[in-house]
Design a protein around this motif. Structure first.
Motif, PDB file in Angstrom:
ATOM      1  N   UNK A  88       0.834  -1.212   0.000  1.00  0.00           N
ATOM      2  CA  UNK A  88       0.000   0.000   0.000  1.00  0.00           C
ATOM      3  C   UNK A  88       0.865   1.256   0.000  1.00  0.00           C
ATOM      4  N   UNK A  89       1.991   1.225   0.691  1.00  0.00           N
ATOM      5  CA  UNK A  89       2.880   2.396   0.679  1.00  0.00           C
ATOM      6  C   UNK A  89       3.374   2.701  -0.731  1.00  0.00           C
ATOM      7  N   UNK A  90       3.606   1.644  -1.528  1.00  0.00           N
ATOM      8  CA  UNK A  90       4.088   1.845  -2.898  1.00  0.00           C
ATOM      9  C   UNK A  90       2.953   2.203  -3.849  1.00  0.00           C
ATOM     10  N   UNK A  91       1.843   1.501  -3.739  1.00  0.00           N
ATOM     11  CA  UNK A  91       0.731   1.711  -4.674  1.00  0.00           C
ATOM     12  C   UNK A  91      -0.309   2.699  -4.149  1.00  0.00           C
ATOM     13  N   UNK A  92       0.019   3.395  -3.073  1.00  0.00           N
ATOM     14  CA  UNK A  92      -0.954   4.272  -2.422  1.00  0.00           C
ATOM     15  C   UNK A  92      -1.391   5.465  -3.240  1.00  0.00           C
ATOM     16  N   UNK A  93      -0.639   5.858  -4.262  1.00  0.00           N
ATOM     17  CA  UNK A  93      -1.046   6.999  -5.071  1.00  0.00           C
ATOM     18  C   UNK A  93      -2.112   6.626  -6.099  1.00  0.00           C
ATOM     19  N   UNK A  94      -2.517   5.355  -6.132  1.00  0.00           N
ATOM     20  CA  UNK A  94      -3.511   4.893  -7.106  1.00  0.00           C
ATOM     21  C   UNK A  94      -4.930   5.150  -6.618  1.00  0.00           C
ATOM     22  N   UNK A  95      -5.868   5.097  -7.573  1.00  0.00           N
ATOM     23  CA  UNK A  95      -7.286   5.099  -7.251  1.00  0.00           C
ATOM     24  C   UNK A  95      -7.722   3.636  -7.179  1.00  0.00           C
ATOM     25  N   UNK A 112     -12.773  -5.892  15.414  1.00  0.00           N
ATOM     26  CA  UNK A 112     -12.052  -5.275  16.525  1.00  0.00           C
ATOM     27  C   UNK A 112     -11.103  -6.265  17.188  1.00  0.00           C
ATOM     28  N   UNK A 113     -11.560  -7.518  17.307  1.00  0.00           N
ATOM     29  CA  UNK A 113     -10.696  -8.537  17.915  1.00  0.00           C
ATOM     30  C   UNK A 113      -9.482  -8.799  17.028  1.00  0.00           C
ATOM     31  N   UNK A 114      -9.704  -8.878  15.719  1.00  0.00           N
ATOM     32  CA  UNK A 114      -8.582  -9.108  14.803  1.00  0.00           C
ATOM     33  C   UNK A 114      -7.595  -7.939  14.853  1.00  0.00           C
ATOM     34  N   UNK A 115      -8.107  -6.720  14.937  1.00  0.00           N
ATOM     35  CA  UNK A 115      -7.222  -5.552  15.030  1.00  0.00           C
ATOM     36  C   UNK A 115      -6.488  -5.544  16.365  1.00  0.00           C
ATOM     37  N   UNK A 116      -7.152  -6.036  17.422  1.00  0.00           N
ATOM     38  CA  UNK A 116      -6.506  -6.108  18.730  1.00  0.00           C
ATOM     39  C   UNK A 116      -5.360  -7.118  18.714  1.00  0.00           C
ATOM     40  N   UNK A 117      -5.524  -8.185  17.921  1.00  0.00           N
ATOM     41  CA  UNK A 117      -4.464  -9.188  17.778  1.00  0.00           C
ATOM     42  C   UNK A 117      -3.305  -8.641  16.946  1.00  0.00           C
ATOM     43  N   UNK A 118      -3.562  -7.588  16.162  1.00  0.00           N
ATOM     44  CA  UNK A 118      -2.482  -6.955  15.409  1.00  0.00           C
ATOM     45  C   UNK A 118      -2.755  -6.719  13.943  1.00  0.00           C
ATOM     46  N   UNK A 119      -3.854  -7.244  13.397  1.00  0.00           N
ATOM     47  CA  UNK A 119      -4.140  -7.086  11.973  1.00  0.00           C
ATOM     48  C   UNK A 119      -4.459  -5.629  11.644  1.00  0.00           C
ATOM     49  N   UNK A 120      -3.773  -5.085  10.638  1.00  0.00           N
ATOM     50  CA  UNK A 120      -3.987  -3.693  10.257  1.00  0.00           C
ATOM     51  C   UNK A 120      -5.169  -3.566   9.307  1.00  0.00           C
ATOM     52  N   UNK A 121      -5.917  -2.484   9.491  1.00  0.00           N
ATOM     53  CA  UNK A 121      -7.053  -2.196   8.627  1.00  0.00           C
ATOM     54  C   UNK A 121      -6.540  -1.623   7.309  1.00  0.00           C
ATOM     55  N   UNK A 122      -6.730  -2.342   6.196  1.00  0.00           N
ATOM     56  CA  UNK A 122      -6.175  -1.920   4.911  1.00  0.00           C
ATOM     57  C   UNK A 122      -6.802  -0.628   4.411  1.00  0.00           C
ATOM     58  N   UNK A 123      -8.083  -0.428   4.697  1.00  0.00           N
ATOM     59  CA  UNK A 123      -8.758   0.795   4.246  1.00  0.00           C
ATOM     60  C   UNK A 123      -8.132   2.013   4.905  1.00  0.00           C
ATOM     61  N   UNK A 124      -7.872   1.915   6.212  1.00  0.00           N
ATOM     62  CA  UNK A 124      -7.238   3.037   6.919  1.00  0.00           C
ATOM     63  C   UNK A 124      -5.808   3.257   6.427  1.00  0.00           C
ATOM     64  N   UNK A 125      -5.085   2.153   6.197  1.00  0.00           N
ATOM     65  CA  UNK A 125      -3.721   2.277   5.673  1.00  0.00           C
ATOM     66  C   UNK A 125      -3.722   2.995   4.331  1.00  0.00           C
ATOM     67  N   UNK A 126      -4.642   2.595   3.460  1.00  0.00           N
ATOM     68  CA  UNK A 126      -4.695   3.186   2.123  1.00  0.00           C
ATOM     69  C   UNK A 126      -5.066   4.666   2.192  1.00  0.00           C
ATOM     70  N   UNK A 127      -6.046   5.015   2.998  1.00  0.00           N
ATOM     71  CA  UNK A 127      -6.467   6.417   3.093  1.00  0.00           C
ATOM     72  C   UNK A 127      -5.318   7.289   3.568  1.00  0.00           C
ATOM     73  N   UNK A 128      -4.552   6.789   4.537  1.00  0.00           N
ATOM     74  CA  UNK A 128      -3.404   7.546   5.039  1.00  0.00           C
ATOM     75  C   UNK A 128      -2.331   7.688   3.963  1.00  0.00           C
ATOM     76  N   UNK A 129      -2.033   6.582   3.276  1.00  0.00           N
ATOM     77  CA  UNK A 129      -1.001   6.612   2.218  1.00  0.00           C
ATOM     78  C   UNK A 129      -1.434   7.507   1.066  1.00  0.00           C
ATOM     79  N   UNK A 130      -2.702   7.419   0.686  1.00  0.00           N
ATOM     80  CA  UNK A 130      -3.189   8.200  -0.458  1.00  0.00           C
ATOM     81  C   UNK A 130      -3.151   9.690  -0.169  1.00  0.00           C
ATOM     82  N   UNK A 131      -3.489  10.067   1.074  1.00  0.00           N
ATOM     83  CA  UNK A 131      -3.456  11.482   1.431  1.00  0.00           C
ATOM     84  C   UNK A 131      -2.040  12.043   1.426  1.00  0.00           C
ATOM     85  N   UNK A 132      -1.045  11.180   1.730  1.00  0.00           N
ATOM     86  CA  UNK A 132       0.348  11.646   1.772  1.00  0.00           C
ATOM     87  C   UNK A 132       0.873  12.012   0.399  1.00  0.00           C
ATOM     88  N   UNK A 133       0.202  11.532  -0.669  1.00  0.00           N
ATOM     89  CA  UNK A 133       0.616  11.890  -2.020  1.00  0.00           C
ATOM     90  C   UNK A 133      -0.095  13.143  -2.484  1.00  0.00           C
TER      91      UNK A 133
END
Length: 462
Positions: free
Chosen positions: A364-371, A441-462
Motif C-alpha cells: 500500500x505504501x508503494x501503490x498508495x497513489x492509485x485510485x 475489533x478482535x482481529x485488530x486487537x491481535x495486530x491485523x492492520x485495517x487496509x482501508x485506513x492504511x490506504x487512506x493515510x497513504x493516499x493522502x500523503x501523495x
C-alpha cells in the motif's frame, strides 16, 4: 592539532561507526594533507576518508542483508573493522585489495524464470558503498533528467508522474522496452570505457574492474564473470545507470519523450506507427552499439492505460489522468497473501498476522497513489475471511469450538449448533456466527492492520 570527533548530526551512536571516538582514526590524513589534490585524479583518498567510511558502514548496516561466501554477518563487521581497518585502507590505497566472489542467489519471478542475484561479503559491500558515495557526487549530475532509478531524491513515483505528464500532453502510445537479463549481459570493456570518461583515478578504475571480475560461487565452485554487473551489491545500480546513460543521451538527441527507471524504459509517442518505427530503430541501437539483448517478445507498442510500467498503468476519469495498479501487480499481491493465509499453515496466529502486515503495508505504501479504494476494501474483507478460516480450522474438535465460541460471548445454543456444523471451513468463515464472535475489533486487537485506513493515510500523503 586534530579536533576530537563529535557525535554526528544524524545521532548515530559511536558503536555504529567504523571509527568510535575512543579508537584510532580510520584514515590518518588531515585536512592539510588533502588540500590541493585533484578530486578527479585522486579519488582513492576520498574513498578511504574517515567520514566516508563511517557513512558507508552506517549504510551497509542499515541495509542489513545476508552474509557472503565467508559467512561474516553484519553484526560481525564492526569488530572485524576495529582489528583490520588499517590493513584494509592500506590494501585499497596500494591496489592490493582483492574482492571475494559473490554468492549466487536465485529469486523466482512471476513468469517462472529466476532473477540472478550476487551477494558480496559484508566487507566488499562496505568498500563498494564507499566507492559509490564518492562516484555518485561526480556522475549523478551528468545523468539525464528522465532517468529516475537508484538516484538521490528520485523515485519510481517521480518516473510515473513524468509518464503521466507525457500522456496528458498527447503522447498516447508508449514503446515499452524490455532488456533481456540486462545486469547479467553488460559488456565489461564498454562499461569501463564509460566509467573512464568520468573517473581518472586509475586505482579506482582497477578496483571497480576487480569487483566486476570477482567471480560467482555456484554449487561450491567459483565461476569467472566475464560480463555483467551482479545485482545485489551497492555498485551495480550506479554502474547500470552509467552504461544506460548512453541510451538516454541517444533518445535525447533524437528528441524523444521518455522515462527510465534502471533497465525499465518507456518511450512516449503520438501514434502506433511512430511507436513501431522508434521500437525498431532503438532495438538496433541497443543491440549493435551497446551489445545488449532486447526481449522481442515483451518489447511492444501499446497504450499506457494497458501496458505495465513499474507495476502501474495509467487510466483516465472525469477528474483527469490517474494511476492504478496493473492487474499483474494485484495478482502478485493476492498470491503472496494466499500463501501466508493457507489454512494448513502452522505457527502462532500473531506471527502470521505480523507477516501479513509487512506485505500489505509495503504494498500500500508503494501503490498508495492509485485510485483503488474499492479494491482495497474487497481485499480487506477477503483477508479477514481467510484469517477466520485459519482460526476455525485450528479449533478442530467440537468441544474446542464450543468452548471458544462461548468465550467470545456466543449464546450456548448457537455455540453448540455451530460447533457441530458440517459446513466447510471457507463457508463457515463467512458466516454471521464467526463475524459476531471473531469481530474486526478482535482481529485488530491481535495486530491485523485495517487496509482501508492504511490506504487512506497513504493516499493522502501523495
Amino acid at each position: 592539532m586534530r579536533q576530537p570527533q563529535t557525535t554526528s548530526k544524524d545521532d548515530y551512536l559511536s558503536k555504529n561507526r567504523v571509527e568510535p571516538e575512543d579508537t584510532t582514526e580510520v584514515c590518518s590524513m588531515t585536512h592539510g594533507e588533502t588540500e590541493g589534490r585533484d578530486g578527479v585524479h585522486d579519488l582513492i583518498t576520498r574513498i578511504v576518508d574517515r567520514m566516508n567510511l563511517n557513512e558507508a558502514y552506517k549504510r551497509v548496516k542499515a541495509n542489513k542483508g545476508s552474509a557472503g561466501i565467508d559467512g561474516m554477518t553484519i553484526d560481525e563487521l564492526f569488530p572485524f573493522l576495529i582489528r583490520n581497518r588499517d590493513k584494509l585502507i592500506k590494501q585499497i590505497k596500494n591496489g592490493s585489495y582483492e574482492p571475494q566472489p559473490v554468492r549466487r542467489v536465485e529469486i523466482p519471478k512471476p513468469d517462472g524464470s529466476k532473477r540472478k542475484l550476487g551477494v558480496p561479503t559484508v566487507c566488499d559491500r562496505l568498500v563498494q558503498q564507499a566507492i559509490v558515495q564518492v562516484m555518485e557526487r561526480m556522475v549523478d549530475p551528468m545523468f539525464s533528467d528522465n532517468s529516475f532509478g537508484f538516484r538521490p531524491h528520485r523515485s519510481a513515483h517521480d518516473a510515473l508522474k513524468r509518464a503521466k505528464t507525457y500522456y496528458e500532453e498527447g503522447y498516447k502510445y508508449v514503446v515499452d522496452l524490455d532488456l533481456k537479463s540486462y545486469f547479467d549481459t553488460v559488456n565489461h570493456d564498454k562499461l569501463m570505457h564509460c566509467v573512464e570518461k568520468q573517473i581518472k583515478d586509475k586505482r579506482v578504475l582497477r578496483l571497480i574492474r576487480k569487483f566486476l571480475r570477482s567471480g560467482v560461487v555456484i554449487d561450491g565452485k567459483v565461476h569467472p564473470t566475464k560480463e555483467g554487473v551482479p545485482q545485489g551489491g551497492p555498485l551495480s545500480p550506479i554502474l547500470g545507470n552509467i552504461y544506460l546513460d548512453q541510451l538516454d543521451k541517444e533518445l535525447e538527441r533524437r528528441g524523444h519523450k521518455f522515462a527510465r527507471y534502471a533497465d525499465d524504459s518507456n518511450i512516449y509517442v503520438k501514434s502506433r506507427k511512430a511507436g513501431e518505427r522508434v521500437m525498431k530503430s532503438i532495438t538496433t541501437f541497443l543491440e549493435k552499439e551497446l551489445k545488449l539483448t532486447v526481449n522481442r517478445v515483451k518489447t511492444q507498442v501499446g497504450s499506457p492505460t494497458k501496458l505495465k510500467f513499474l507495476g502501474f498503468c495509467l487510466y483516465t476519469t472525469k477528474q483527469g489522468t490517474g494511476f492504478r495498479p496493473h492487474i499483474k501487480s494485484k495478482k502478485r499481491l493476492e498470491r503472496k497473501l494466499k500463501q501466508l493465509t493457507k489454512r494448513s499453515r502452522s505457527g502462532n496466529i500473531r506471527e502470521i498476522i505480523k507477516k501479513i502486515n509487512e506485505v500489505t503495508t509495503g504494498w500500500i505504501n508503494y501503490y498508495g497513489l492509485s485510485y483503488m479504494k474499492s479494491y482495497i476494501r474487497q481485499t480487506d474483507q477477503w483477508l479477514r475471511r481467510r484469517i477466520r478460516q485459519i482460526i476455525w480450522k485450528r479449533w478442530k474438535k467440537v468441544k474446542t469450538r464450543y468452548k471458544s465460541l462461548i468465550k467470545l460471548n456466543v449464546p450456548k445454543p448457537k455455540a453448540w449448533e455451530w460447533a457441530n456444523t458440517r459446513k466447510g471451513y471457507w463457508r463457515v468463515s463467512c458466516s454471521h456466527i464467526l463475524h459476531r464472535s471473531i469481530t474486526n475489533k478482535i482481529l485488530e486487537r491481535v495486530g491485523l492492520k485495517n487496509l482501508v485506513h492504511l490506504f487512506e493515510y497513504a493516499h493522502l500523503s501523495y
